[in-house]
Write an enzyme that holds these catalytic residues in place. Structure first.
Site, PDB file in Angstrom:
ATOM      1  N   TRP A   1       6.822 -33.496   9.515  1.00 54.05           N
ATOM      2  CA  TRP A   1       5.474 -33.021   9.161  1.00 54.05           C
ATOM      3  C   TRP A   1       5.061 -31.860  10.061  1.00 54.05           C
ATOM      4  CZ3 TRP A   1       5.608 -34.611   4.713  1.00 54.05           C
ATOM      5  CH2 TRP A   1       5.913 -35.919   4.360  1.00 54.05           C
ATOM      6  N   ASP A   2       5.461 -31.885  11.320  1.00 50.20           N
ATOM      7  CA  ASP A   2       5.216 -30.737  12.194  1.00 50.20           C
ATOM      8  C   ASP A   2       5.878 -29.484  11.630  1.00 50.20           C
ATOM      9  OD1 ASP A   2       3.611 -31.680  14.274  1.00 50.20           O
ATOM     10  OD2 ASP A   2       5.316 -32.513  15.353  1.00 50.20           O
ATOM     11  N   LEU A   3       7.140 -29.609  11.257  1.00 52.82           N
ATOM     12  CA  LEU A   3       7.901 -28.442  10.804  1.00 52.82           C
ATOM     13  C   LEU A   3       7.378 -27.923   9.471  1.00 52.82           C
ATOM     14  CD1 LEU A   3      11.436 -29.743  11.809  1.00 52.82           C
ATOM     15  CD2 LEU A   3      10.070 -28.013  12.989  1.00 52.82           C
TER      16      LEU A   3
END
Length: 402
Positions: free
Chosen positions: A163-165
């Site tokens: 989700w960060d990426l």
């Protein structure tokens, strides 16, 4: 590295993964990215993995190609410098990427008073402003209960901060979109990108939420089986583990040809009254009957026998290998023009990637290393904020910058 965004100036005030990834992608396409950190480094400056000398390989990886200015953000004068950088003049400036809170000294309302057409992309945890990170958002979505062996009820956290990426990439797209709109209308705007919303939207886009809503329960865990299709890990006669995937009719037919399973599968189809040839869902539904046939076929062959036959037959497959073996794989790392051996601030030289996209019409430019913390402080203060050498010296003497 490419120069498609050459001339743009992006200021980054952020830590961890999502926002730095956004600015990294912009830098790899040619934007000048100026990252400000606290003197001594922010909360991600010493994050693992670390080199033997204590340098963060994580920080070097996410900040290559950027410029670094070190400021004492606890002091009003240091905060003012950060604000002025984010809102510095110039047609291709006024672009700010951050994960600082909505409210506070880097709020959009505060910065817009300095520059009305400012574009701010703000990474958040939850949409209501409460704290959230990739792994806590992922846990809330139920995915750890869908991941792992079918006979083990414990949640399984995956190792990739997906989700960060995804949020970082979405923010880069959002910033460029807002910039195109500003060129047309002159309007600035703040774009808030909560990890929770990116994750929830993605779950809906992939059908997870509709499936759960209609069935009344989330998808059960099923080990390494590919949901809704035929795919799993299989062991060869010499103990190697391969991944086989058969989604399309062609992939299915080729796999049966190479493994010599057409007759066995035809007999199973006749028994069940189905045809696996064109319906991947049926292959998934009856995988418990199909897997033993494939397990036996794999167990009769070695990797050396299967690999050339799979490749010649157009089978979709792959070898499970550790990262140290992947480093010697020419399709991934070794010899891949995406990578260059670059000397980093840690004093170490290792393969570093440029922009993941390849543009055949453009020349790939050399990869730029990460900066030393505060390496460009004087340059940025002089060129962007137009401070005199005496004023810069005063800031150093006062400990406001480093």
């Amino acid at each position: 590295m490419y120069d498609l965004l050459k001339g743009l100036r992006v200021v980054e005030g952020a830590a961890f993964v999502a926002a730095p990834t956004c600015a990294l992608y912009l830098a790899q396409f040619g934007a000048e990215v100026i990252r400000f950190d606290n003197i001594g480094g922010g909360p991600d400056f010493r994050r693992w993995p670390l080199a033997d000398n204590g340098a963060s390989l994580y920080w070097e990886g996410l900040n290559k190609g950027k410029k670094s200015i070190a400021i004492d953000l606890a002091r009003p004068e240091g905060r003012e410098i950060a604000q002025r950088l984010a809102a510095a003049p110039g047609e291709d400036g006024g672009l700010f990427v951050t994960n600082f809170p909505v409210d506070g000294f880097l709020s959009y309302e505060t910065l817009a008073k300095l520059r009305a057409d400012l574009i701010c992309v703000r990474v958040m945890g939850w949409g209501d402003g409460s704290q959230g990170m990739d792994y806590t958002i992922n846990a809330a979505l139920g995915l750890p209960q869908m991941t792992g062996p079918a006979d083990d009820p414990r949640p399984v956290n995956h190792v990739l901060a997906a989700w960060d990426l995804l949020t970082g990439a979405y923010c880069a797209f959002s910033l460029v979109s807002a910039l195109l709109a500003r060129h047309r209308t002159g309007q600035g705007r703040e774009i808030r990108a909560p990890l929770s919303d990116i994750a929830a939207a993605t779950m809906a886009n992939l059908g997870f939420t509709a499936e759960t809503k209609l069935q009344g329960h989330q998808r059960p865990r099923m080990g390494n089986d590919i949901f809704g299709a035929f795919g799993r890990d299989f062991r060869t006669a010499d103990g190697k583990t391969l991944m086989l995937l058969a989604i399309t009719p062609k992939q299915w037919s080729k796999a049966l040809d190479v493994l010599g399973l057409k007759g066995d599968v035809a007999a199973l189809e006749a028994e069940l009254g189905v045809s696996f040839a064109t319906d991947e869902g049926l292959r998934f539904t009856h995988r418990a009957r199909l897997y033993p046939l494939f397990e036996q076929a794999f167990a009769r062959k070695t990797l050396a026998e299967l690999a050339p036959a799979f490749d010649a037959g157009g089978v979709t497959w792959g070898t499970y290998q550790p990262l140290e073996a992947a480093l010697d794989d020419p399709r991934l790392f070794k010899g891949n023009p995406l990578f260059e051996d670059v000397a980093q601030p840690s004093g170490l030289t290792y393969p570093v990637p440029g922009a993941p996209a390849t543009i055949p019409q453009d020349q790939r430019l050399p990869v730029t290393p990460a900066p030393r913390l505060g390496q460009h402080t004087d340059e940025v203060l002089a060129e962007v904020l137009k401070l005199s050498s005496s004023e810069i010296a005063r800031l150093h003497d006062a400990g406001v910058v480093a």
